[in-house]
Write a protein that holds these residues in place. Sequence first.
Motif, PDB file in Angstrom:
ATOM      1  N   MET A  21      58.190 198.672  51.021  1.00  0.00           N
ATOM      2  CA  MET A  21      56.740 199.043  51.166  1.00  0.00           C
ATOM      3  C   MET A  21      56.044 198.275  50.195  1.00  0.00           C
ATOM      4  SD  MET A  21      56.359 202.590  48.890  1.00  0.00           S
ATOM      5  CE  MET A  21      57.053 203.489  50.512  1.00  0.00           C
ATOM      6  N   ASN A  22      54.963 197.480  49.918  1.00  0.00           N
ATOM      7  CA  ASN A  22      54.097 196.599  49.334  1.00  0.00           C
ATOM      8  C   ASN A  22      53.571 198.224  47.986  1.00  0.00           C
ATOM      9  OD1 ASN A  22      51.397 198.325  49.396  1.00  0.00           O
ATOM     10  ND2 ASN A  22      50.987 196.540  51.013  1.00  0.00           N
ATOM     11  N   LEU A  23      53.017 197.153  46.615  1.00  0.00           N
ATOM     12  CA  LEU A  23      52.824 198.176  45.506  1.00  0.00           C
ATOM     13  C   LEU A  23      51.729 198.434  45.838  1.00  0.00           C
ATOM     14  CD1 LEU A  23      53.506 198.000  42.712  1.00  0.00           C
ATOM     15  CD2 LEU A  23      51.320 196.186  42.279  1.00  0.00           C
ATOM     16  N   LYS A  24      50.489 198.559  46.531  1.00  0.00           N
ATOM     17  CA  LYS A  24      50.134 199.492  47.153  1.00  0.00           C
ATOM     18  C   LYS A  24      50.049 200.769  46.968  1.00  0.00           C
ATOM     19  CE  LYS A  24      44.781 198.361  48.015  1.00  0.00           C
ATOM     20  NZ  LYS A  24      43.896 197.951  49.018  1.00  0.00           N
ATOM     21  N   GLU A  25      50.502 200.463  48.233  1.00  0.00           N
ATOM     22  CA  GLU A  25      51.067 202.005  49.093  1.00  0.00           C
ATOM     23  C   GLU A  25      52.348 202.593  48.312  1.00  0.00           C
ATOM     24  OE1 GLU A  25      53.360 199.607  52.154  1.00  0.00           O
ATOM     25  OE2 GLU A  25      51.221 199.964  53.197  1.00  0.00           O
ATOM     26  N   TRP A  26      53.126 201.689  47.301  1.00  0.00           N
ATOM     27  CA  TRP A  26      53.708 202.795  46.652  1.00  0.00           C
ATOM     28  C   TRP A  26      53.129 203.344  45.444  1.00  0.00           C
ATOM     29  CZ3 TRP A  26      54.612 201.986  41.499  1.00  0.00           C
ATOM     30  CH2 TRP A  26      55.811 202.946  40.674  1.00  0.00           C
ATOM     31  N   ALA A  27      51.782 202.941  44.756  1.00  0.00           N
ATOM     32  CA  ALA A  27      51.256 203.461  44.297  1.00  0.00           C
ATOM     33  C   ALA A  27      50.609 204.951  44.811  1.00  0.00           C
ATOM     34  CB  ALA A  27      50.183 202.506  42.954  1.00  0.00           C
ATOM     35  N   ALA A  28      50.082 204.377  45.598  1.00  0.00           N
ATOM     36  CA  ALA A  28      49.724 205.182  46.151  1.00  0.00           C
ATOM     37  C   ALA A  28      50.503 206.516  46.879  1.00  0.00           C
ATOM     38  CB  ALA A  28      48.955 205.651  47.485  1.00  0.00           C
ATOM     39  N   SER A  29      51.895 206.215  46.854  1.00  0.00           N
ATOM     40  CA  SER A  29      52.482 207.239  47.642  1.00  0.00           C
ATOM     41  C   SER A  29      52.917 208.304  45.587  1.00  0.00           C
ATOM     42  CB  SER A  29      54.183 207.113  47.745  1.00  0.00           C
ATOM     43  OG  SER A  29      54.713 206.502  46.521  1.00  0.00           O
ATOM     44  N   GLN A  30      52.663 207.393  44.883  1.00  0.00           N
ATOM     45  CA  GLN A  30      53.600 208.319  43.631  1.00  0.00           C
ATOM     46  C   GLN A  30      51.844 208.728  42.670  1.00  0.00           C
ATOM     47  OE1 GLN A  30      56.160 207.821  42.136  1.00  0.00           O
ATOM     48  NE2 GLN A  30      56.702 207.192  43.838  1.00  0.00           N
ATOM     49  N   GLY A  31      51.356 208.876  43.199  1.00  0.00           N
ATOM     50  CA  GLY A  31      49.409 209.259  42.353  1.00  0.00           C
ATOM     51  C   GLY A  31      49.283 208.578  41.232  1.00  0.00           C
ATOM     52  N   ILE A  32      49.405 207.515  41.070  1.00  0.00           N
ATOM     53  CA  ILE A  32      49.404 206.350  40.605  1.00  0.00           C
ATOM     54  C   ILE A  32      47.920 205.258  41.237  1.00  0.00           C
ATOM     55  CG2 ILE A  32      50.052 204.348  39.006  1.00  0.00           C
ATOM     56  CD1 ILE A  32      52.770 205.142  39.248  1.00  0.00           C
ATOM     57  N   ALA A  33      47.646 205.195  40.165  1.00  0.00           N
ATOM     58  CA  ALA A  33      45.972 203.893  40.043  1.00  0.00           C
ATOM     59  C   ALA A  33      46.612 202.275  40.607  1.00  0.00           C
ATOM     60  CB  ALA A  33      44.894 203.673  39.412  1.00  0.00           C
ATOM     61  N   TYR A  34      46.225 201.635  41.587  1.00  0.00           N
ATOM     62  CA  TYR A  34      46.663 200.550  42.225  1.00  0.00           C
ATOM     63  C   TYR A  34      46.631 199.669  40.963  1.00  0.00           C
ATOM     64  CZ  TYR A  34      47.399 195.661  43.663  1.00  0.00           C
ATOM     65  OH  TYR A  34      47.782 194.824  44.203  1.00  0.00           O
ATOM     66  N   VAL A  35      45.377 199.733  39.886  1.00  0.00           N
ATOM     67  CA  VAL A  35      45.174 198.836  39.253  1.00  0.00           C
ATOM     68  C   VAL A  35      46.749 199.343  37.635  1.00  0.00           C
ATOM     69  CG1 VAL A  35      43.469 198.209  37.554  1.00  0.00           C
ATOM     70  CG2 VAL A  35      42.609 198.905  39.594  1.00  0.00           C
ATOM     71  N   ALA A  36      46.390 200.482  37.725  1.00  0.00           N
ATOM     72  CA  ALA A  36      47.430 200.907  36.598  1.00  0.00           C
ATOM     73  C   ALA A  36      48.884 199.701  37.100  1.00  0.00           C
ATOM     74  CB  ALA A  36      47.969 202.099  36.515  1.00  0.00           C
ATOM     75  N   ALA A  37      49.437 200.601  38.433  1.00  0.00           N
ATOM     76  CA  ALA A  37      50.251 199.937  38.301  1.00  0.00           C
ATOM     77  C   ALA A  37      50.653 198.573  38.769  1.00  0.00           C
ATOM     78  CB  ALA A  37      50.474 199.845  40.544  1.00  0.00           C
ATOM     79  N   ARG A  38      49.871 197.071  38.894  1.00  0.00           N
ATOM     80  CA  ARG A  38      49.450 196.274  39.284  1.00  0.00           C
ATOM     81  C   ARG A  38      49.676 195.957  37.688  1.00  0.00           C
ATOM     82  NH1 ARG A  38      48.621 191.604  42.718  1.00  0.00           N
ATOM     83  NH2 ARG A  38      48.199 189.793  41.036  1.00  0.00           N
ATOM     84  N   ARG A  39      48.827 196.150  36.553  1.00  0.00           N
ATOM     85  CA  ARG A  39      49.095 196.273  35.150  1.00  0.00           C
ATOM     86  C   ARG A  39      51.126 196.175  34.421  1.00  0.00           C
ATOM     87  NH1 ARG A  39      44.181 199.705  33.871  1.00  0.00           N
ATOM     88  NH2 ARG A  39      42.083 198.084  34.008  1.00  0.00           N
ATOM     89  N   GLN A  40      51.539 197.619  34.677  1.00  0.00           N
ATOM     90  CA  GLN A  40      52.742 197.429  35.134  1.00  0.00           C
ATOM     91  C   GLN A  40      53.595 196.276  35.676  1.00  0.00           C
ATOM     92  OE1 GLN A  40      53.625 201.391  36.275  1.00  0.00           O
ATOM     93  NE2 GLN A  40      53.050 202.375  34.433  1.00  0.00           N
ATOM     94  N   TYR A  41      53.009 195.773  37.000  1.00  0.00           N
ATOM     95  CA  TYR A  41      53.891 194.885  37.214  1.00  0.00           C
ATOM     96  C   TYR A  41      54.387 193.710  36.199  1.00  0.00           C
ATOM     97  CZ  TYR A  41      55.191 190.563  40.441  1.00  0.00           C
ATOM     98  OH  TYR A  41      55.405 190.139  40.768  1.00  0.00           O
ATOM     99  N   ALA A  42      51.865 193.405  35.769  1.00  0.00           N
ATOM    100  CA  ALA A  42      52.647 192.260  34.962  1.00  0.00           C
ATOM    101  C   ALA A  42      53.494 191.679  33.977  1.00  0.00           C
ATOM    102  CB  ALA A  42      50.778 192.043  34.608  1.00  0.00           C
TER     103      ALA A  42
END
Length: 194
Positions: free
Chosen positions: A1-22
């Motif tokens: 799955m892509n990062l946006k879908e993963w973030a939604a499934s974990q209850g995390i904002a996509y922006v926060a997940a993107r920052r963690q990825y970076a």
Amino acid sequence: MNLKEWAASQGIAYVAARRQYAAGTLPVPTYRLGRLIMVGDPLAAAPTDTGQVVVYARVSSADQEADLDRQVARVTVWATGQRLSVSRVVTEVGSAVDGHRTKFLALLRDPTVSTIVVEHRDRFARFGAGCVEAALAAQGRRLLVVDPAGVDDDLVGDVTEILTSLCVRLYGRRAAADRVRRPVEAVTAAGGPV
């Protein structure tokens, strides 16, 4: 799955997940696929496939460019669900009517590409898709269409292709699709013969 879908499934904002990825602090393995960030380990290619699996996404005009990422995401998720290891993603902005798509033609010329995956048949080619598929099959290559539904009736599809071709000659590329769509919708909505 892509990062946006993963973030939604974990209850995390996509922006926060993107920052963690970076920052490299995501708790799951990730990899890039074109412009997408995929979560999980890349699938290994099936041993029978020796060539590349390429996702091809296309939109007709620059104002539709935002749909490219969504199209790539849908096709990639489908391909990985089919246990295909996607080697690369090719995106293009160009009309399927005039045939001047350099990335598409380069993809067809590349003998290392064994499988081309598209969302809809018309993203690949509006006219002559069957002929191109036959040529690919003769070379031991294939085209996979995620959503082959499109228009169920072959006659409706044939008439639409003919009308589009004639309208392109008369009115130009931009107006052709609208001039074809209206009468076809009117006839199919009325339930009359095409």
